[in-house]
Design an enzyme around this catalytic site. Sequence first.
Site, PDB file in Angstrom:
ATOM      1  N   CYS A  99      24.786  25.441  26.230  1.00 28.61           N
ATOM      2  CA  CYS A  99      23.669  24.618  25.757  1.00 28.61           C
ATOM      3  C   CYS A  99      22.302  25.205  26.119  1.00 28.61           C
ATOM      4  O   CYS A  99      21.904  26.184  25.520  1.00 28.61           O
ATOM      5  CB  CYS A  99      23.860  23.184  26.218  1.00 28.61           C
ATOM      6  N   HIS A 197      29.667  21.003  26.318  1.00 25.47           N
ATOM      7  CA  HIS A 197      29.909  20.532  27.680  1.00 25.47           C
ATOM      8  C   HIS A 197      31.306  19.926  27.659  1.00 25.47           C
ATOM      9  O   HIS A 197      32.002  19.977  26.657  1.00 25.47           O
ATOM     10  CB  HIS A 197      28.895  19.447  28.063  1.00 25.47           C
TER      11      HIS A 197
HETATM   12  N1  GLN Z   1      17.170  21.112  26.242  1.00 25.79           N
HETATM   13  C1  GLN Z   1      18.074  21.660  25.272  1.00 25.79           C
HETATM   14  C2  GLN Z   1      18.134  20.868  23.982  1.00 25.79           C
HETATM   15  O1  GLN Z   1      17.937  19.669  23.971  1.00 25.79           O
HETATM   16  C3  GLN Z   1      19.452  21.836  25.885  1.00 25.79           C
HETATM   17  C4  GLN Z   1      20.127  20.531  26.232  1.00 25.79           C
HETATM   18  C5  GLN Z   1      21.376  20.703  27.056  1.00 25.79           C
HETATM   19  O2  GLN Z   1      21.540  21.711  27.732  1.00 25.79           O
HETATM   20  N2  GLN Z   1      22.261  19.695  27.056  1.00 25.79           N
HETATM   21  O3  GLN Z   1      18.423  21.443  22.949  1.00 25.79           O
END
Ligand code: GLN
Length: 244
Positions: A99, A197
Amino acid sequence: MGAHARGPSNLRLVWVYPDLLSTYGDRGNLLVLERRARLRGIGVEAIQVNADQPVPRHGDIYLLGGGEDLPQVLAARRLRTDAGLAAAAAQGSVVFAVCAGYQLIGAEFGGDKGQPVAGLEILDIRSGRGERRGVGEILADVDPELGVPRLSGFENHQGVTRIGPGARPLARVLTGVGNGDGTEGAYAGRVLGTYLHGPALVRNPALADLLLSWAVGTLPPLDGEYEAWTARFREQRLAAVPVG
Ligand code: GLN
């Protein structure tokens, strides 16, 4: 055995910036790699590197987790200044990024105010902010080249990602958002990123074994009680999510 064939020294797993990048139990990815290596008799050294410490360049597998927008910007800045992760990737170390970690190993991503932020250019991807957050369960079928069965995960991100000619999509989305264009994640060489995740390697142990095999060469399969529980959890998650 691959180019990283292993003698008596330990497999070095480097957990990068857990103080900035670790959401939704992403640390589980480290635990699974550690466990699946040890079950095969491979010694493991797990190194945790916070954002105020230098990233060692001698790791075998580097792990990055997800993060909120501002910590992600900070992590990208520090990793660019430190240069250890990019150096390790250039030497052929394995990188597994989730992510926010996935977005920041690319050329560019959308920051906390949507501004373009420079990434590490380890993977040929470019991310920006999408219209809506992608939140929920995700299922995706992996590039057959990789020999990994259907991925199950949880996603929560605003970012959308375009893959350049130097990388390939990791998977094709069945349910969920992923990169935002029907694909999910990306890989090139020994660098692999995903929006999943769950944690990803807990739900998808074959992906954990792929990363281990990139670092140490062909692995014997695992069986026994541990693997039966692993399979049961995976089946339960797959069965809970409708396809499409
Ligand atoms: N901040 C990033 C987004 O919203 C990654 C989010 C995350 O790692 N869950 O795209």
